[in-house]
Design a protein around this motif. Structure first.
Motif, PDB file in Angstrom:
ATOM      1  N   MET A   1      12.523   7.078 -13.052  1.00 25.72           N
ATOM      2  CA  MET A   1      11.790   6.548 -11.915  1.00 25.72           C
ATOM      3  C   MET A   1      11.289   7.721 -11.082  1.00 25.72           C
ATOM      4  O   MET A   1      12.031   8.654 -10.802  1.00 25.72           O
ATOM      5  N   ASN A   2      10.032   7.678 -10.698  1.00 24.13           N
ATOM      6  CA  ASN A   2       9.455   8.718  -9.858  1.00 24.13           C
ATOM      7  C   ASN A   2       9.277   8.206  -8.447  1.00 24.13           C
ATOM      8  O   ASN A   2       8.602   7.207  -8.221  1.00 24.13           O
ATOM      9  N   VAL A   3       9.892   8.898  -7.520  1.00 19.06           N
ATOM     10  CA  VAL A   3       9.736   8.579  -6.107  1.00 19.06           C
ATOM     11  C   VAL A   3       8.874   9.676  -5.501  1.00 19.06           C
ATOM     12  O   VAL A   3       9.221  10.855  -5.560  1.00 19.06           O
ATOM     13  N   ILE A   4       7.738   9.275  -4.968  1.00 18.12           N
ATOM     14  CA  ILE A   4       6.807  10.217  -4.366  1.00 18.12           C
ATOM     15  C   ILE A   4       6.975  10.140  -2.853  1.00 18.12           C
ATOM     16  O   ILE A   4       6.819   9.080  -2.250  1.00 18.12           O
ATOM     17  N   MET A   5       7.310  11.292  -2.266  1.00 20.04           N
ATOM     18  CA  MET A   5       7.515  11.358  -0.819  1.00 20.04           C
ATOM     19  C   MET A   5       6.970  12.702  -0.333  1.00 20.04           C
ATOM     20  O   MET A   5       7.270  13.742  -0.924  1.00 20.04           O
ATOM     21  N   ARG A   6       6.197  12.652   0.735  1.00 23.80           N
ATOM     22  CA  ARG A   6       5.652  13.888   1.283  1.00 23.80           C
ATOM     23  C   ARG A   6       6.694  14.589   2.160  1.00 23.80           C
ATOM     24  O   ARG A   6       7.418  13.962   2.918  1.00 23.80           O
ATOM     25  N   LYS A   7       6.734  15.897   2.023  1.00 26.46           N
ATOM     26  CA  LYS A   7       7.657  16.706   2.813  1.00 26.46           C
ATOM     27  C   LYS A   7       7.411  16.493   4.309  1.00 26.46           C
ATOM     28  O   LYS A   7       8.355  16.358   5.093  1.00 26.46           O
ATOM     29  N   LYS A   8       6.162  16.425   4.707  1.00 27.83           N
ATOM     30  CA  LYS A   8       5.824  16.242   6.120  1.00 27.83           C
ATOM     31  C   LYS A   8       6.396  14.939   6.662  1.00 27.83           C
ATOM     32  O   LYS A   8       6.923  14.896   7.773  1.00 27.83           O
ATOM     33  N   ASP A   9       6.303  13.859   5.890  1.00 24.42           N
ATOM     34  CA  ASP A   9       6.825  12.568   6.339  1.00 24.42           C
ATOM     35  C   ASP A   9       8.342  12.631   6.544  1.00 24.42           C
ATOM     36  O   ASP A   9       8.873  12.093   7.512  1.00 24.42           O
ATOM     37  N   ALA A  10       9.036  13.289   5.614  1.00 18.70           N
ATOM     38  CA  ALA A  10      10.484  13.410   5.741  1.00 18.70           C
ATOM     39  C   ALA A  10      10.851  14.275   6.946  1.00 18.70           C
ATOM     40  O   ALA A  10      11.727  13.919   7.729  1.00 18.70           O
ATOM     41  N   LEU A  11      10.151  15.386   7.103  1.00 22.63           N
ATOM     42  CA  LEU A  11      10.435  16.256   8.240  1.00 22.63           C
ATOM     43  C   LEU A  11      10.144  15.565   9.565  1.00 22.63           C
ATOM     44  O   LEU A  11      10.875  15.762  10.539  1.00 22.63           O
ATOM     45  N   GLU A  42      14.369  13.873  -7.400  1.00 23.08           N
ATOM     46  CA  GLU A  42      15.777  13.534  -7.155  1.00 23.08           C
ATOM     47  C   GLU A  42      16.082  13.493  -5.655  1.00 23.08           C
ATOM     48  O   GLU A  42      16.746  12.576  -5.166  1.00 23.08           O
ATOM     49  N   ALA A  43      15.582  14.484  -4.919  1.00 22.58           N
ATOM     50  CA  ALA A  43      15.802  14.517  -3.468  1.00 22.58           C
ATOM     51  C   ALA A  43      15.054  13.373  -2.787  1.00 22.58           C
ATOM     52  O   ALA A  43      15.563  12.753  -1.848  1.00 22.58           O
ATOM     53  N   ALA A  44      13.844  13.068  -3.250  1.00 19.44           N
ATOM     54  CA  ALA A  44      13.069  11.969  -2.671  1.00 19.44           C
ATOM     55  C   ALA A  44      13.767  10.629  -2.881  1.00 19.44           C
ATOM     56  O   ALA A  44      13.812   9.791  -1.970  1.00 19.44           O
ATOM     57  N   ALA A  45      14.327  10.432  -4.064  1.00 18.48           N
ATOM     58  CA  ALA A  45      15.046   9.184  -4.346  1.00 18.48           C
ATOM     59  C   ALA A  45      16.261   9.045  -3.434  1.00 18.48           C
ATOM     60  O   ALA A  45      16.531   7.969  -2.886  1.00 18.48           O
ATOM     61  N   LYS A  46      16.983  10.135  -3.238  1.00 15.73           N
ATOM     62  CA  LYS A  46      18.157  10.114  -2.363  1.00 15.73           C
ATOM     63  C   LYS A  46      17.746   9.814  -0.919  1.00 15.73           C
ATOM     64  O   LYS A  46      18.365   8.997  -0.243  1.00 15.73           O
ATOM     65  N   LEU A  47      16.681  10.463  -0.460  1.00 14.90           N
ATOM     66  CA  LEU A  47      16.199  10.225   0.902  1.00 14.90           C
ATOM     67  C   LEU A  47      15.724   8.790   1.088  1.00 14.90           C
ATOM     68  O   LEU A  47      15.928   8.197   2.147  1.00 14.90           O
ATOM     69  N   ALA A  48      15.074   8.241   0.069  1.00 15.76           N
ATOM     70  CA  ALA A  48      14.599   6.858   0.154  1.00 15.76           C
ATOM     71  C   ALA A  48      15.762   5.891   0.362  1.00 15.76           C
ATOM     72  O   ALA A  48      15.623   4.888   1.074  1.00 15.76           O
ATOM     73  N   LEU A  49      16.902   6.196  -0.233  1.00 12.92           N
ATOM     74  CA  LEU A  49      18.094   5.358  -0.050  1.00 12.92           C
ATOM     75  C   LEU A  49      18.755   5.598   1.307  1.00 12.92           C
ATOM     76  O   LEU A  49      19.197   4.667   1.966  1.00 12.92           O
ATOM     77  N   LEU A  50      18.829   6.866   1.702  1.00 16.96           N
ATOM     78  CA  LEU A  50      19.519   7.220   2.941  1.00 16.96           C
ATOM     79  C   LEU A  50      18.710   6.907   4.204  1.00 16.96           C
ATOM     80  O   LEU A  50      19.282   6.601   5.240  1.00 16.96           O
ATOM     81  N   ASN A  51      17.393   7.014   4.086  1.00 20.90           N
ATOM     82  CA  ASN A  51      16.527   6.828   5.248  1.00 20.90           C
ATOM     83  C   ASN A  51      15.255   6.090   4.818  1.00 20.90           C
ATOM     84  O   ASN A  51      14.206   6.707   4.663  1.00 20.90           O
ATOM     85  N   PRO A  52      15.340   4.772   4.623  1.00 17.55           N
ATOM     86  CA  PRO A  52      14.193   4.019   4.096  1.00 17.55           C
ATOM     87  C   PRO A  52      12.989   3.966   5.022  1.00 17.55           C
ATOM     88  O   PRO A  52      11.932   3.492   4.622  1.00 17.55           O
ATOM     89  N   GLN A  53      13.110   4.462   6.249  1.00 12.18           N
ATOM     90  CA  GLN A  53      11.948   4.471   7.139  1.00 12.18           C
ATOM     91  C   GLN A  53      10.952   5.568   6.769  1.00 12.18           C
ATOM     92  O   GLN A  53       9.810   5.547   7.207  1.00 12.18           O
TER      93      GLN A  53
END
Length: 70
Positions: A1-11, A42-53
């Motif tokens: 599974m590929n989770v696409i998340m921008r670094k800026k959005d997470a920061l 892998e980090a994006a998937a973990k963040l999606a679970l930990l911080n779904p916002q």
């Protein structure tokens, strides 16, 4: 599974604090600093679970090419 998340959005969710983002993931600030525009899967998937916002997109099982890496 590929989770696409921008670094800026997470920061943005961690008030621009790379150390706080790294702490949530159990990695170093230097590791976060080495990311390009997108967070590794892998980090994006973990963040999606930990911080779904944090905005993200799931692309399925095929590895999708990313046009930009900065």
């Amino acid at each position: 599974m590929n989770v696409i998340m921008r670094k800026k959005d997470a920061l943005d969710c961690y008030h621009g604090n790379q150390s706080a983002l790294a702490g949530v993931l159990g990695i170093t600030r230097q590791a976060v600093n080495q990311w390009g525009k997108f967070i590794p899967d892998e980090a994006a998937a973990k963040l999606a679970l930990l911080n779904p916002q944090i905005p993200y997109q799931i692309l399925g099982h095929k590895k999708a090419p990313v046009a930009e890496n900065n």
